[in-house]
Design an enzyme around this catalytic site. Sequence first.
Site, PDB file in Angstrom:
ATOM      1  CB  ALA A  55      -3.034  -0.825   0.034  1.00 27.94           C
ATOM      2  CD  GLN A 203       1.572  -3.020 -10.162  1.00 29.32           C
ATOM      3  OE1 GLN A 203       1.256  -3.306 -11.528  1.00 29.32           O
ATOM      4  NE2 GLN A 203       1.454  -2.216  -9.979  1.00 29.32           N
ATOM      5  CG  ASP A 244      -5.570  -0.409  -3.170  1.00 26.95           C
ATOM      6  OD1 ASP A 244      -5.292  -1.210  -4.343  1.00 26.95           O
ATOM      7  OD2 ASP A 244      -4.129  -0.589  -3.427  1.00 26.95           O
ATOM      8  CG  ASN A 254      -7.343  -5.473  -6.153  1.00 26.21           C
ATOM      9  OD1 ASN A 254      -6.076  -4.200  -5.099  1.00 26.21           O
ATOM     10  ND2 ASN A 254      -7.094  -6.020  -6.241  1.00 26.21           N
ATOM     11  CE  LYS A 255      -3.140  -1.237  -9.072  1.00 24.04           C
ATOM     12  NZ  LYS A 255      -2.401  -0.121  -9.864  1.00 24.04           N
TER      13      LYS A 255
HETATM   14  O1  MRU Z   1      -0.818   0.703  -7.217  1.00 24.19           O
HETATM   15  P1  MRU Z   1      -0.144  -0.870  -6.643  1.00 24.19           P
HETATM   16  O2  MRU Z   1       1.150  -1.038  -7.420  1.00 24.19           O
HETATM   17  O3  MRU Z   1      -0.066   0.031  -4.764  1.00 24.19           O
HETATM   18  O4  MRU Z   1      -1.179  -1.428  -6.712  1.00 24.19           O
HETATM   19  C1  MRU Z   1      -1.412  -2.694  -5.034  1.00 24.19           C
HETATM   20  C2  MRU Z   1      -2.995  -3.238  -5.437  1.00 24.19           C
HETATM   21  O5  MRU Z   1      -3.564  -3.214  -6.255  1.00 24.19           O
HETATM   22  C3  MRU Z   1      -2.733  -4.090  -4.349  1.00 24.19           C
HETATM   23  O6  MRU Z   1      -3.735  -5.617  -5.210  1.00 24.19           O
HETATM   24  C4  MRU Z   1      -3.237  -4.127  -2.737  1.00 24.19           C
HETATM   25  O7  MRU Z   1      -2.731  -2.938  -2.482  1.00 24.19           O
HETATM   26  C5  MRU Z   1      -3.663  -4.870  -2.090  1.00 24.19           C
HETATM   27  S1  MRU Z   1      -2.021  -4.995  -1.861  1.00 24.19           S
HETATM   28  C6  MRU Z   1      -1.928  -6.493  -0.322  1.00 24.19           C
END
Ligand code: MRU
EC number: 5.3.1.23
Length: 365
Positions: A55, A203, A244, A254-255
């Site tokens: 994010a 990730q 996010d 979040n993810k």
């Molecule tokens: O789909 P992504 O890789 O952009 O998702 C990222 C996440 O879900 C992170 O946990 C979130 O952005 C926090 S990052 C500090």
Amino acid sequence: MKVANQHYRTIWLNEDGQSVDIIDQRWLPHEFRIVTLKTVADVATAIRDMWVRGAPLIGVTAAYGIAIAMVSDPGDENLEKTWNELNETRPTAINLRWALNEMKTFLAPLSPDRRADAAYRRAAEIAEEDIELNRRIGQNGLEIIRKIAAGKEPGEPVNILTHCNAGWLATVDYGTATAPIYLATEEGIPVHVYVDETRPRNQGAQLTAWEMVGHGVPHTLIVDNAGGHMMQHGKIDMVIVGTDRTTSQGDVCNKIGTYLKALAAKDNNVPFYVALPSPTIDWTVSDGVVEIPIEERDEDEVSFIQGKAGDGSVSRLRISPEGTPASNPAFDVTPARLITGLITERGVAPASGEGLRALFPERAH
Ligand code: MRU
């Protein structure tokens, strides 16, 4: 942070003074590639196709996208058009819209001939601010880790579970969830990180594990479904994840899979923390499940996996039968009641409207 003993951020201004260089995260951990984004279209592709992700980082990248746009055409119409084009790249992380709004609000009152220089300056400031916010999140989260460490035998590690990558690769530097981990390691507190692989894009396996290797943090990769089992067997002392978008009431988007970890943590009395800089709070949203748009990504991300073959090439392999459809929601919402605390740059808040407003009183109206 460091890569092969050299200090890197995830994004920086190219020496031409206009383009931006990024670490192209699609190839990690197998290849460390840097690419240059020269046009708004490049920036939009890099965000949409996840060359950069996380994010805070997509917010900073979009801010530089506005700056790039202002070089060739600093007029109002192009500012609006670029804002819209970049805002459409990914729907869930609010930092994207926050950064775009910061840029627009800053640039709109200026005369067009001053906008390009001002835009690069403001984008650089947003990048610096991100680093500072993460550093403070790190200090506030470190206090929690210190307390858990104090209850352990000397040398016994604090076991931390994390999901996805909320590390320095997801921000400009430090990371959110990883900032306390890095500071604890620097302080000599033994920590051990359980890294969720984080299907479908992995990730955790690809990015968080790479960060942990690079910074010498003891860690173990686990499959996404192992967290609950680990908690039942007393192997996890705390969970720290990123977010996010966090609602004004403390719900956390979040993810995908974060919610299941929070349920398991609640059932096992494992503290569940979310680390977030304040631009991740969407003060306009109160019910996360109903109001936050969840990105639905391509089903190929579920049907294929990417890895390094024996000959060193990076390739994709199908894991399901041809003709099996897949669904790929990229995020979920963890209700505030499952969250022990929100680690922000201003301190640790209970996950609630009152908790957040106590730390951010300027939002209390
Ligand atoms: O789909 P992504 O890789 O952009 O998702 C990222 C996440 O879900 C992170 O946990 C979130 O952005 C926090 S990052 C500090």
